[in-house]
Design a protein around this motif. Structure first.
Motif, PDB file in Angstrom:
ATOM      1  N   ARG A  28      17.721  60.620  40.897  1.00  0.00           N
ATOM      2  CA  ARG A  28      18.085  61.971  40.843  1.00  0.00           C
ATOM      3  C   ARG A  28      18.155  62.433  39.162  1.00  0.00           C
ATOM      4  O   ARG A  28      17.863  61.869  38.511  1.00  0.00           O
ATOM      5  CB  ARG A  28      19.407  62.101  41.359  1.00  0.00           C
ATOM      6  CG  ARG A  28      20.432  61.354  40.722  1.00  0.00           C
ATOM      7  CD  ARG A  28      21.891  61.537  41.277  1.00  0.00           C
ATOM      8  NE  ARG A  28      22.788  60.418  40.644  1.00  0.00           N
ATOM      9  CZ  ARG A  28      23.337  60.535  39.279  1.00  0.00           C
ATOM     10  NH1 ARG A  28      23.058  61.822  38.686  1.00  0.00           N
ATOM     11  NH2 ARG A  28      24.454  59.766  38.941  1.00  0.00           N
ATOM     12  N   ARG A  34      15.470  60.297  34.315  1.00  0.00           N
ATOM     13  CA  ARG A  34      16.290  60.486  35.684  1.00  0.00           C
ATOM     14  C   ARG A  34      17.106  59.370  35.924  1.00  0.00           C
ATOM     15  O   ARG A  34      17.055  58.479  35.146  1.00  0.00           O
ATOM     16  CB  ARG A  34      15.685  60.645  36.870  1.00  0.00           C
ATOM     17  CG  ARG A  34      14.428  61.668  36.659  1.00  0.00           C
ATOM     18  CD  ARG A  34      13.434  61.622  37.929  1.00  0.00           C
ATOM     19  NE  ARG A  34      12.300  62.580  37.710  1.00  0.00           N
ATOM     20  CZ  ARG A  34      11.945  63.823  37.496  1.00  0.00           C
ATOM     21  NH1 ARG A  34      12.985  64.649  37.912  1.00  0.00           N
ATOM     22  NH2 ARG A  34      10.969  64.279  37.190  1.00  0.00           N
ATOM     23  N   ASP A  37      19.900  57.119  41.810  1.00  0.00           N
ATOM     24  CA  ASP A  37      20.779  57.593  42.766  1.00  0.00           C
ATOM     25  C   ASP A  37      21.405  56.483  43.747  1.00  0.00           C
ATOM     26  O   ASP A  37      20.952  56.179  44.557  1.00  0.00           O
ATOM     27  CB  ASP A  37      20.019  58.568  43.811  1.00  0.00           C
ATOM     28  CG  ASP A  37      20.616  59.430  44.473  1.00  0.00           C
ATOM     29  OD1 ASP A  37      21.698  59.020  45.121  1.00  0.00           O
ATOM     30  OD2 ASP A  37      20.290  60.696  44.865  1.00  0.00           O
ATOM     31  N   GLY A 300      12.997  60.734  45.337  1.00  0.00           N
ATOM     32  CA  GLY A 300      12.954  61.026  43.768  1.00  0.00           C
ATOM     33  C   GLY A 300      11.781  60.932  43.217  1.00  0.00           C
ATOM     34  O   GLY A 300      10.740  60.288  43.902  1.00  0.00           O
TER      35      GLY A 300
END
Length: 356
Positions: A28, A34, A37, A300
């Motif tokens: 995420r 990033r 998640d 993602g």
């Protein structure tokens, strides 16, 4: 109950799981970097467990584990352990280039969380022409440290990531090092079957180890060869697959056909996984970029990159043109494993919305 380290060490061929999913890393957030998640990670692992997948490798290179920091790897190991995966075995992958102190810390995490197996590959800090002896010397301290924590150990050859392979002779040398008796498997992800998987199966010093095929197009050959290289005719060859993260139902079908020795079906079903593999492969000499499928599954974008519409369409084109309807159904069902893929409706048409 999941298998223990002691059981795996006592009988690697008999106890080591036949198939391991090289697990994706749901992400995420935004670039330049990033984050994991954690909610999606646990849900993804639980969905894999529900399919009957026997094991999952956490921090696999396919999932961009090689780009994470040591602290991020520790968080990933802890997150995965919190998933309700019942009997699905969790394994962890380490990186020698992180240094022995950080690897000891990660091994403490794996031992605390009761991961039974730690895998290690050659480090990216070794020169491309490093000798077998140099590879052995670099891996030996991690092998000893893992054994001190009573972990079973897997060796891993993936030159696409490490820059050089782990050769069968180096694996044989490691068996004689401190903790070498804890080594249970070798995972081989190389393009040339004859110079990699075949040599591990043939090497007399490695005869008690499970040889795990990681370059997916070689799977059917490895499964056919496996029993020929065991004195009792047991299946020496297993699989650890990143492609299984996105095609789990197809891989379970292939493994079931292999158990029945239905080699025609194994070969036919693998033609479909090979087509999907090629659709994510920009260079036939290098492994497929499975992050494209990770995005299609709703897990993602890559840790430090982004997937294009063109890359997604190339995968869909391969999927839509698979010659066998049942293969399309199984792979589409796998890609929609989370049930909320951004391509849920399109995948539903390919699977016929039957749930089968």
């Amino acid at each position: 109950m999941p298998l223990s380290s002691a059981e795996l060490i006592r009988d690697p061929i008999g106890c080591y799981p036949q198939a391991t999913v090289a697990c994706f890393d749901p992400t995420r957030g935004d670039l330049p970097r990033r984050q994991l998640d954690e909610t999606r990670t646990r849900k993804f692992l639980e969905r894999l467990d529900e399919t009957g997948a026997p094991a999952a490798l956490i921090a696999s290179s396919t999932g961009q584990g090689h780009l994470r920091t040591v602290d991020e790897l520790a968080a990933w190991f802890r997150c995965a352990a919190r998933a309700n995966t019942r009997d699905m075995l969790l394994m962890g992958l380490l990186r020698p280039e992180d240094g022995i102190e950080d690897n000891q810390r990660l091994l403490d995490v794996l031992a605390e969380l009761q991961y039974p197996v730690a895998f290690v590959r050659p480090g990216t800090d070794l020169p491309a022409q490093a000798s077998d002896e140099a590879v052995t010397e670099s891996l030996a301290p991690i092998i000893a440290a893992a054994a001190d924590r009573e972990l079973a150990i897997g060796l891993y050859s993936i030159p696409d990531v490490s820059g050089l392979p782990l050769r069968a002779e180096s694996a044989a040398q490691l068996l004689g090092c401190d903790g070498g008796d804890h080594i249970v498997a070798v995972k081989v992800t190389e393009t040339d079957y004859e110079t990699s998987t075949a040599r591990f199966l043939e090497h007399p010093a490695l005869s008690r180890l499970k040889i795990v095929q990681g370059w997916d197009p070689h799977l059917s050959r490895a499964l056919r060869d496996g029993p020929r290289f065991d004195a009792e005719g047991r299946q020496r060859a297993g699989i650890t697959s990143g492609l299984m993260s996105l095609a789990v139902y197809q891989y379970l079908h292939i493994l079931g056909a292999a158990d029945r020795e239905d080699w025609d079906e194994v070969a036919a079903a693998q033609q479909s996984t090979d087509a999907i593999f090629r659709s994510m492969q920009d260079d036939p000499r290098h492994f497929a970029d499975l992050q494209r499928a990770k995005f299609m599954m709703g897990l993602g974008h890559p840790l430090t990159g982004q997937i294009s519409n063109q890359q997604v369409e190339r995968v869909f084109e391969a999927l839509e043109h698979l010659p066998r309807h049942a293969d399309r159904q199984r792979i589409a069902r796998s890609l929609d494993l989370m049930g909320d893929s951004p391509f849920h409706d399109r995948l539903g048409l390919l699977r016929g919305n039957t749930g089968a």
